[in-house]
Enzyme design. Structure first.
Site, mmCIF file in Angstrom:
data_model
loop_
_atom_site.group_PDB
_atom_site.id
_atom_site.type_symbol
_atom_site.label_atom_id
_atom_site.label_comp_id
_atom_site.label_asym_id
_atom_site.label_seq_id
_atom_site.Cartn_x
_atom_site.Cartn_y
_atom_site.Cartn_z
ATOM 1 N N LYS A 156 17.025 33.992 48.389
ATOM 2 C CA LYS A 156 15.996 34.431 47.456
ATOM 3 C C LYS A 156 14.727 33.873 47.727
ATOM 4 O O LYS A 156 13.460 34.426 47.616
ATOM 5 C CB LYS A 156 16.399 33.605 46.096
ATOM 6 C CG LYS A 156 17.895 34.148 45.669
ATOM 7 C CD LYS A 156 18.379 33.402 44.394
ATOM 8 C CE LYS A 156 18.843 32.061 44.718
ATOM 9 N NZ LYS A 156 20.131 31.715 45.480
ATOM 10 N N ASP A 215 22.397 30.896 48.023
ATOM 11 C CA ASP A 215 21.683 30.920 49.424
ATOM 12 C C ASP A 215 21.667 32.300 49.932
ATOM 13 O O ASP A 215 21.845 32.556 51.213
ATOM 14 C CB ASP A 215 22.599 30.029 50.341
ATOM 15 C CG ASP A 215 22.764 28.693 49.812
ATOM 16 O OD1 ASP A 215 21.703 28.186 49.277
ATOM 17 O OD2 ASP A 215 23.686 28.007 49.816
ATOM 18 N N GLN A 240 20.427 29.209 42.168
ATOM 19 C CA GLN A 240 21.766 29.119 42.301
ATOM 20 C C GLN A 240 22.025 30.780 42.236
ATOM 21 O O GLN A 240 21.222 31.498 42.619
ATOM 22 C CB GLN A 240 22.426 28.891 40.866
ATOM 23 C CG GLN A 240 22.659 27.014 41.348
ATOM 24 C CD GLN A 240 20.989 26.399 41.026
ATOM 25 O OE1 GLN A 240 20.525 26.683 39.827
ATOM 26 N NE2 GLN A 240 20.722 25.692 41.902
ATOM 27 N N GLY A 252 18.213 25.015 47.345
ATOM 28 C CA GLY A 252 17.442 24.864 48.634
ATOM 29 C C GLY A 252 17.009 26.169 48.942
ATOM 30 O O GLY A 252 18.045 27.164 49.267
ATOM 31 N N HIS A 253 15.738 26.243 48.878
ATOM 32 C CA HIS A 253 15.352 27.619 49.148
ATOM 33 C C HIS A 253 14.381 27.530 50.558
ATOM 34 O O HIS A 253 13.451 26.802 50.695
ATOM 35 C CB HIS A 253 14.223 28.373 48.200
ATOM 36 C CG HIS A 253 15.313 28.448 46.909
ATOM 37 N ND1 HIS A 253 14.562 29.010 45.711
ATOM 38 C CD2 HIS A 253 16.486 28.196 46.326
ATOM 39 C CE1 HIS A 253 15.573 29.002 44.783
ATOM 40 N NE2 HIS A 253 16.890 28.724 45.262
HETATM 41 P P1 GDP Z 1 18.147 30.768 48.970
HETATM 42 O O1 GDP Z 1 18.844 29.649 48.238
HETATM 43 O O2 GDP Z 1 18.729 32.168 48.195
HETATM 44 O O3 GDP Z 1 16.800 30.679 48.946
HETATM 45 O O4 GDP Z 1 18.562 30.819 50.320
HETATM 46 P P2 GDP Z 1 18.813 29.789 51.374
HETATM 47 O O5 GDP Z 1 17.247 29.378 51.807
HETATM 48 O O6 GDP Z 1 19.478 28.548 50.878
HETATM 49 O O7 GDP Z 1 19.577 30.320 52.664
HETATM 50 C C1 GDP Z 1 19.020 31.357 53.288
HETATM 51 C C2 GDP Z 1 19.065 31.179 54.807
HETATM 52 O O8 GDP Z 1 18.912 32.318 55.592
HETATM 53 C C3 GDP Z 1 17.760 30.388 55.201
HETATM 54 O O9 GDP Z 1 17.787 29.591 56.155
HETATM 55 C C4 GDP Z 1 16.699 31.524 55.669
HETATM 56 O O10 GDP Z 1 15.356 31.277 56.294
HETATM 57 C C5 GDP Z 1 17.786 32.579 56.027
HETATM 58 N N1 GDP Z 1 17.391 33.956 55.939
HETATM 59 C C6 GDP Z 1 16.738 34.643 54.823
HETATM 60 N N2 GDP Z 1 16.854 35.980 55.123
HETATM 61 C C7 GDP Z 1 17.266 36.161 56.547
HETATM 62 C C8 GDP Z 1 17.614 37.224 57.120
HETATM 63 O O11 GDP Z 1 17.127 38.387 56.922
HETATM 64 N N3 GDP Z 1 17.991 37.091 58.409
HETATM 65 C C9 GDP Z 1 18.414 35.842 59.052
HETATM 66 N N4 GDP Z 1 18.808 35.645 60.127
HETATM 67 N N5 GDP Z 1 18.034 34.815 58.252
HETATM 68 C C10 GDP Z 1 17.680 34.862 56.899
HETATM 69 P P1 IMO Z 2 20.434 28.028 45.745
HETATM 70 O O1 IMO Z 2 19.285 28.112 44.585
HETATM 71 C C1 IMO Z 2 24.629 27.452 46.799
HETATM 72 C C2 IMO Z 2 27.004 25.106 44.040
HETATM 73 C C3 IMO Z 2 27.460 23.896 44.679
HETATM 74 C C4 IMO Z 2 28.738 23.696 43.910
HETATM 75 C C5 IMO Z 2 28.349 24.041 42.427
HETATM 76 C C6 IMO Z 2 28.111 23.265 41.394
HETATM 77 O O2 IMO Z 2 19.602 27.517 47.033
HETATM 78 O O3 IMO Z 2 21.047 29.403 46.136
HETATM 79 P P2 IMO Z 2 25.972 21.445 41.243
HETATM 80 O O4 IMO Z 2 25.231 20.654 42.128
HETATM 81 O O5 IMO Z 2 24.965 22.731 40.618
HETATM 82 O O6 IMO Z 2 26.526 20.987 40.178
HETATM 83 O O7 IMO Z 2 27.034 21.966 42.129
HETATM 84 O O8 IMO Z 2 27.548 24.944 42.607
HETATM 85 N N1 IMO Z 2 25.527 25.215 44.204
HETATM 86 C C7 IMO Z 2 25.006 26.055 45.000
HETATM 87 N N2 IMO Z 2 25.419 26.885 45.857
HETATM 88 N N3 IMO Z 2 23.251 27.597 46.384
HETATM 89 C C8 IMO Z 2 22.689 26.865 45.363
HETATM 90 O O9 IMO Z 2 21.306 27.041 45.012
HETATM 91 C C9 IMO Z 2 23.580 26.055 44.646
HETATM 92 N N4 IMO Z 2 23.277 25.131 43.570
HETATM 93 C C10 IMO Z 2 24.588 24.698 43.174
HETATM 94 O O10 IMO Z 2 27.764 23.899 46.018
HETATM 95 O O11 IMO Z 2 29.987 24.567 44.430
HETATM 96 MG MG MG Z 3 19.828 27.898 48.983
#
Ligand code: GDP
Ligand code: IMO
Ligand code: MG
Length: 415
Positions: A24, A21, A232, A48-49
């Site tokens: 990416k 999270d 991840q 979840g991106h």
């Molecule tokens: P990922 O799994 O690595 O793609 O990241 P996620 O989407 O799960 O979580 C990142 C969260 O931060 C999302 O809700 C994005 O919209 C938000 N986000 C990404 N870059 C920035 C930033 O530079 N500033 C802020 N405030 N939010 C951001």
């Molecule tokens: P993105 O791509 C954050 C974590 C879960 C748990 C562990 C194992 O959005 O960054 P699983 O369901 O894979 O067997 O869970 O890994 N986990 C993540 N945490 N971002 C993710 O993906 C994750 N994918 C798995 O929360 O701790």
């Molecule tokens: Mg994510």
């Protein structure tokens, strides 16, 4: 942007440096316009991106976050585990946005299928883990662990097998009946054979022309500019992460290349993505986890709730040894430091530097107490924010090339 693109070269990967999270998806979305092929390699709908385009939020679980870019070839690689109803939902969601991804979507026939029963097994295993010391992992319950277990046990079903059942007259129901006995004996879970069969039938109808053998995917990628979307993150890697509190796939760039069947020497760059602080969802060590006020403050300012499960993320501070470790594992050529704006109100910013006598040693950097939201040029950042980013560069030896200053597509500094 041009000089960054030149540095990135033909085959670039975007890899999480922490526990996921990091943001990416946003980097991928911004860079996708400049590549020909956007590929996911490993993991499944545990990812979840989130991206925000024109104020509208899009969340991707299986399709890469670059999928909104018309005309780009999208690949789901061999290392993935794919829950087909979830994939169909994502495809339908894109269609609602007038994007038909099917003609440019390619799925490796080596990717494994995630069944509904594997989500149940995931839940059963978590429950059993809660009865031992160490407790639950806190999985996303998307069936990821059980799907990779079956892959390793060589009882998994791959996308290519669907041709056998639906094109070549194979007997799907007897295969599912065998599966019922297999998981029933091990986990006291039973399959809804008709539902599972329908899931596969529905998906095959829509996806049959997208499923391709690996050599033909390699032909498609040959000589083209490829952007690899890591899922991840490094500290969740099955081998190098904080085992057992990890996911079940290889999340480093090496895992991504293996997952796509790409020769490692083809990689030209690897962007490490790290938040300006740190979060973790699920159980496991988190040395710099903040307590009380700071934890809540970061969560609320950063909107730190899981995109896949809605769970509140644990929040804390950067830990430099983890960034150095991730940079070494992946050979990061550049950093994307995200969510700098979330620290705008902090008086001081603690950064973990290592452990001494079982306690984290922090360096406290001065905050900047000014809004950085939406800033797009490094020179316009407050001095202390510049200093904070330079500190990361110096301590990790990797240049900071992208800096997130908000969730929106345009809220990024490209140095
Ligand atoms: P990922 O799994 O690595 O793609 O990241 P996620 O989407 O799960 O979580 C990142 C969260 O931060 C999302 O809700 C994005 O919209 C938000 N986000 C990404 N870059 C920035 C930033 O530079 N500033 C802020 N405030 N939010 C951001
Ligand atoms: P993105 O791509 C954050 C974590 C879960 C748990 C562990 C194992 O959005 O960054 P699983 O369901 O894979 O067997 O869970 O890994 N986990 C993540 N945490 N971002 C993710 O993906 C994750 N994918 C798995 O929360 O701790
Ligand atoms: Mg994510």
């Amino acid at each position: 942007m041009d000089s960054l693109l030149q540095q990135l070269g033909h085959v670039s990967a975007v890899i999480g440096a922490q526990w996921g999270d990091e943001g990416k998806g946003k980097a991928i979305d911004i860079l996708s316009g400049h590549f020909d092929v956007i590929a996911r390699a490993c993991g499944g709908a545990n990812a979840g991106h989130t991206i925000v385009v024109g104020g509208k939020k899009h969340v991707f679980h299986l399709l890469p976050a670059g999928s909104l870019h018309e005309g780009k070839t999208v690949i789901l690689g061999s290392g993935m585990v794919i829950h087909l109803p979830t994939l169909l939902e994502e495809i339908a969601l894109l269609r609602k946005n007038d994007i038909d991804i099917i003609p440019r979507l390619l799925l490796s026939d080596e990717a494994h299928i995630v069944f509904d029963y594997q989500k149940e097994v995931d839940a059963v295993m978590e429950e059993r883990r809660s009865q031992k010391s160490g407790g639950k992992i806190g999985t996303t319950k998307r069936g990821i662990g059980p799907a990779y277990m079956e892959k390793a046990a060589r009882t998994g079903m791959r996308l290519g097998d669907l041709h056998r059942f639906f094109r070549d007259g194979g007997d799907l129901r007897s295969e599912l009946a065998w599966r019922n006995g297999f998981v029933g004996a091990l986990f006291s879970v039973s399959l809804n054979v008709e539902q599972e069969a329908r899931n596969l039938e529905d998906a095959y109808e829509i996806l049959k022309d997208c499923i391709r053998p690996l050599p033909s995917l390699l032909d498609v990628m040959e000589g083209r500019r490829i952007l690899i979307e890591g899922a991840q993150a490094s500290l969740l890697d099955i081998d190098h992460g904080t085992y057992p509190y990890v996911t079940s796939s290889a999340t480093t760039v090496a895992g991504a290349l293996q997952g796509l069947g790409l020769a490692p020497r083809l990689l030209s760059s690897c962007i490490g993505v790290a938040k300006a602080y740190c979060t973790r969802v699920g159980s496991g060590t988190f040395l710099t986890e903040a307590k009380g006020d700071a934890d809540n403050r970061l969560r609320e300012r950063g909107g730190e709730y899981g995109a896949t499960t809605g769970r509140p993320r644990r929040c804390g501070w950067l830990y430099i040894p983890d960034l150095v470790f991730s940079a070494r594992l992946n050979g990061f050529t550049n950093w994307n430091i995200t969510k700098l704006d979330v620290l705008d109100e902090e008086d001081i910013i603690p950064v973990g530097m290592g452990e001494e006598n079982g306690k984290v040693r922090y360096e406290e950097l001065p905050g900047w107490k000014k809004s950085t939201v939406g800033i797009t040029s490094f020179d316009k950042l407050p001095e202390n924010a510049q200093h904070f980013l330079q500190f990361i560069e110096t301590k990790t030896g990797v240049p900071v090339s992208l800096i997130g200053t908000g969730p929106g597509r345009e809220q990024m500094i490209i140095k």
